[in-house]
Design an enzyme around this catalytic site. Structure first.
Site, PDB file in Angstrom:
ATOM      1  N   SER A 149       0.202   4.075  -2.614  1.00 31.77           N
ATOM      2  CA  SER A 149      -0.129   5.452  -2.224  1.00 31.77           C
ATOM      3  C   SER A 149       0.777   6.455  -2.932  1.00 31.77           C
ATOM      4  CB  SER A 149      -0.036   5.622  -0.710  1.00 31.77           C
ATOM      5  OG  SER A 149       1.311   5.594  -0.249  1.00 31.77           O
ATOM      6  N   LEU A 189       0.826  -1.202   0.000  1.00 29.30           N
ATOM      7  CA  LEU A 189       0.000   0.000   0.000  1.00 29.30           C
ATOM      8  C   LEU A 189       0.863   1.256   0.000  1.00 29.30           C
ATOM      9  CD1 LEU A 189      -2.888   1.036  -0.005  1.00 29.30           C
ATOM     10  CD2 LEU A 189      -2.757   1.181   2.480  1.00 29.30           C
ATOM     11  N   TYR A 190       2.050   1.192   0.619  1.00 31.21           N
ATOM     12  CA  TYR A 190       2.963   2.334   0.561  1.00 31.21           C
ATOM     13  C   TYR A 190       3.255   2.691  -0.894  1.00 31.21           C
ATOM     14  CZ  TYR A 190       7.404   4.834   0.464  1.00 31.21           C
ATOM     15  OH  TYR A 190       8.402   5.738   0.193  1.00 31.21           O
ATOM     16  N   ALA A 191       3.662   1.690  -1.682  1.00 29.78           N
ATOM     17  CA  ALA A 191       3.960   1.940  -3.091  1.00 29.78           C
ATOM     18  C   ALA A 191       2.721   2.422  -3.829  1.00 29.78           C
ATOM     19  CB  ALA A 191       4.507   0.668  -3.736  1.00 29.78           C
TER      20      ALA A 191
END
Length: 336
Positions: free
Chosen positions: A155, A151-153
């Site tokens: 986002s 989810l970091y990537a």
């Protein structure tokens, strides 16, 4: 110039703000001082910046639309460099909501400020993680980035796409830069170099994922900060003005927008990186080999030809030099 920088108490924002102030610019810093890691370290960074009359700071969360809008309106920035984010690949598995609130909502609020009072240039931080599971090396800005593994990537990819839409709709010159494994003095405690150094100094085991069979394009913080300052002056133009040069300059065909890799362009094996830390500290690590973690990739490798073409600059600090500087800072910071 008056430059609004978000995340100035963070690792990268601190170094970028220092370079801007040293170059004679007025920097208005914003930071939320979140407790993701030691807030005392963040306050020490800000205390150093506040020694300069060219720096002022505001403590607020980008999710606070009213507070952000008031600071932005008062600042009237010539440039905006957006570095504040919820970082960390592994943390996104444990606390995904933080990435939505900070990276998506916070960035949207800032983009609305930029839309209402456009600066000369809007710069926004992204990450090499957007390349996901790509195996073609080195990573080029035009490579697919539609299959993020965390989810970091996701986002950060979302913020790139959001920024492109605003650049197109409102004619806002925008640069998104993708970082590759940044390291150096004043680094984050959740990052590998900090954790490895702490473990080796204290004689406790360090976790080495994928049994050490990994490589990273480690980028020294001074090189990264210098690249950002140079990119700030390389303002994207409307590609319709010179369509024959748009692709060569990395421009979107539909907006004054581009994406630029910032990396060292020379991946280093993780085990070689650890050996450099051992040599700088003067003692061996106690190694705890572990399997690959969810969301991790075996290697990263930046093609930096676009950065060099635009700015004439190419990061080149060797890992041995950068690691020695970090270890020296670590010993000084903790009075070892």
């Amino acid at each position: 110039m008056r430059v609004l920088v978000t995340g100035t108490a963070g690792f990268i924002g601190f170094h970028v703000a220092k370079k801007l102030v040293a170059a004679g610019h007025e920097v208005i810093g914003i930071d939320g001082m979140t407790a993701y890691y030691d807030v005392a370290l963040k306050r020490r960074r800000h205390a150093i910046l506040l020694q300069s009359p060219g720096f002022s700071a505001h403590e607020l969360m980008l999710e606070d639309e009213a507070a952000l809008g008031a600071v932005y309106e008062a600042a009237k920035p010539d440039m905006v460099i957006h570095l504040a984010a919820q970082a960390g690949v592994r943390y996104s598995l444990a606390n995904p909501r933080a990435y939505v609130e900070t990276n998506l909502v916070g960035t949207f609020n800032l983009m609305e400020c930029v839309r209402r009072a456009p600066p000369r240039h809007f710069l926004i931080a992204s990450t090499s993680s957007v390349y996901g599971g790509n195996t073609k090396m080195p990573f080029v800005e035009s490579d697919p980035s539609d299959h993020p593994l965390t989810l970091y990537a996701a986002s950060k990819k979302a913020t790139e796409v959001m920024a492109h839409s605003y650049a197109h709709l409102w004619d806002i010159p925008t640069t998104a830069f993708r970082f590759f494994t940044v390291y150096g003095p004043w680094g984050r405690p959740d990052m590998a170099l900090f954790k490895f150094t702490k473990g080796i100094v204290e004689g406790t085991p360090i976790d080495i994922y994928n049994n050490g069979d990994m490589a990273r394009d480690f980028t020294y913080i001074d090189d990264l900060a210098q690249a950002i300052v140079l990119l700030a002056e390389a303002i994207p133009q409307d590609p319709r003005a010179f369509p024959e040069d748009a692709a060569e300059l990395g421009l979107s065909p539909l907006a004054p927008y581009r994406v630029v890799n910032i990396g060292n362009g020379a991946p280093v094996r993780l085990l070689d990186f650890i050996e450099a830390i051992e040599q700088a500290i003067g003692r061996p690590a106690i190694r705890n080999y572990m399997p690959m973690q969810p969301g991790d990739v075996p290697a990263t490798f930046a093609d930096t030809s676009l950065l060099e073409r635009i700015t004439g600059f190419r990061p080149a600090t060797p890992v041995t030099v950068g690691v020695q500087r970090f270890v020296a800072w670590y010993r000084d910071y903790f009075n070892l």
